[in-house]
Motif scaffolding. Structure first.
Motif, mmCIF file in Angstrom:
data_model
loop_
_atom_site.group_PDB
_atom_site.id
_atom_site.type_symbol
_atom_site.label_atom_id
_atom_site.label_comp_id
_atom_site.label_asym_id
_atom_site.label_seq_id
_atom_site.Cartn_x
_atom_site.Cartn_y
_atom_site.Cartn_z
ATOM 1 N N GLY A 108 1.581 6.212 -14.777
ATOM 2 C CA GLY A 108 0.270 6.139 -15.409
ATOM 3 C C GLY A 108 -0.771 6.900 -14.613
ATOM 4 N N ASP A 109 -1.726 6.188 -14.006
ATOM 5 C CA ASP A 109 -2.805 6.867 -13.278
ATOM 6 C C ASP A 109 -2.324 7.559 -12.008
ATOM 7 N N GLY A 110 -1.126 7.221 -11.532
ATOM 8 C CA GLY A 110 -0.556 7.896 -10.363
ATOM 9 C C GLY A 110 -0.481 7.063 -9.102
ATOM 10 N N ASN A 111 -1.192 5.939 -9.060
ATOM 11 C CA ASN A 111 -1.114 5.039 -7.909
ATOM 12 C C ASN A 111 0.284 4.433 -7.846
ATOM 13 N N PHE A 112 0.856 4.397 -6.635
ATOM 14 C CA PHE A 112 2.204 3.862 -6.450
ATOM 15 C C PHE A 112 2.222 2.347 -6.243
ATOM 16 N N GLY A 113 1.057 1.746 -6.121
ATOM 17 C CA GLY A 113 1.008 0.304 -5.915
ATOM 18 C C GLY A 113 0.109 -0.102 -4.773
ATOM 19 N N GLY A 114 -0.395 -1.331 -4.859
ATOM 20 C CA GLY A 114 -1.283 -1.858 -3.827
ATOM 21 C C GLY A 114 -2.720 -1.888 -4.286
ATOM 22 N N SER A 164 0.829 -1.210 0.000
ATOM 23 C CA SER A 164 0.000 0.000 0.000
ATOM 24 C C SER A 164 0.860 1.255 0.000
ATOM 25 N N SER A 165 0.459 2.226 -0.811
ATOM 26 C CA SER A 165 1.230 3.460 -0.899
ATOM 27 C C SER A 165 0.347 4.573 -1.434
ATOM 28 N N HIS A 166 0.962 5.544 -2.057
ATOM 29 C CA HIS A 166 0.276 6.734 -2.561
ATOM 30 C C HIS A 166 -0.904 6.372 -3.464
ATOM 31 N N ALA A 167 -2.076 6.938 -3.128
ATOM 32 C CA ALA A 167 -3.311 6.779 -3.912
ATOM 33 C C ALA A 167 -3.876 5.363 -3.882
ATOM 34 N N SER A 168 -3.431 4.560 -2.913
ATOM 35 C CA SER A 168 -3.990 3.217 -2.766
ATOM 36 C C SER A 168 -5.148 3.253 -1.764
ATOM 37 N N TRP A 169 -5.576 2.092 -1.320
ATOM 38 C CA TRP A 169 -6.749 1.981 -0.443
ATOM 39 C C TRP A 169 -6.607 2.769 0.850
#
Length: 233
Positions: free
Chosen positions: A198-204, A153-158
């Motif tokens: 891409g969309d900006g989510n760092f993962g998770g 989990s990281s930036h812009a994740s749940w």
């Protein structure tokens, strides 16, 4: 209680019995499918939720922060480090003049870390004032709770996808994104970072169940409230 719901006379009465205050620090930057104001929204929300039973005043959040790496995404506002440090010093000067002696800068954005150095400089010449710089999202218990659900989990994740930050007209994917390579990101300019992320989510996971979300949030409230209570020595 929010400063926006108080007048100066009420605040003066408060200062006769307590000298604590909270200023949330945020950022306006891309958060994939979530609000551009996630960091600002969550910093203010956790401050208000944690402070409510203690009666500590909460200022409106400082909306803009240090985020040059997201500058290629529309809507992102970046403040130069030197400007940000001066703003932090001015805020602390003003709070001290008002009579606050225990100040919490409750931070919701990783890029605002230079504020911690700004505080250290400021307290050198104001040793009678106690100032805490507190990152709510990576405090030990909160981060452990997040990692127990999803280690990536990281930036812009749940962990940032909460009722106050999600958008009705932009639903998040119900999937898990591969974690970004932070070593690669560290040498990318903002245009390269956008192409890579891409969309900006760092993962998770983009989203989790409401039960998991609220369990994490409750841990964050409890941990933050303990910081507000002290000790302050």
């Amino acid at each position: 209680m929010k400063i926006s719901e108080m007048n100066w006379m009420q605040l003066e009465e408060y200062l006769k019995k307590d000298d604590r205050v909270i200023v949330p620090l945020g950022s306006v930057e891309q958060h994939a499918y979530l609000s551009l104001a996630v960091d600002m929204i969550l910093a203010e929300k956790i401050a208000c939720d944690a402070a409510e039973p203690l009666g500590i005043p909460v200022y409106p959040p400082l909306p803009f922060g240090i985020t040059p790496y997201f500058s290629a995404y529309p809507g992102t506002i970046n403040i130069r480090v030197e400007t940000y440090v001066r703003v932090i010093h001015d805020i602390l000067d003003s709070l001290a003049r008002s009579g606050f002696k225990r100040i919490i800068l409750l931070n919701g954005h990783g890029g605002n870390q230079p504020a911690a150095s700004a505080i250290a400089e400021w307290t050198l010449v104001h040793p009678e004032i106690k100032v805490r710089f507190y990152n709510w999202w990576n405090a030990p218990q909160t981060l452990a709770k997040v990692r127990s659900v999803d280690p990536t989990s990281s930036h812009a994740s749940w962990m940032e996808n909460l009722p106050w930050t999600r958008l009705e007209n932009a639903p998040c994917p119900d999937e898990r994104k591969e974690a970004a390579d932070y070593q690669r990101l560290s040498v990318m300019n903002s245009t390269e970072a956008r192409a890579y992320l891409g969309d900006g989510n760092f993962g998770g996971w983009y989203q989790r169940s409401p039960e998991e979300e609220m369990a994490m949030w409750q841990v964050a409230i409890t941990e933050t409230r303990a910081i507000l209570e002290g000790p302050w020595q």
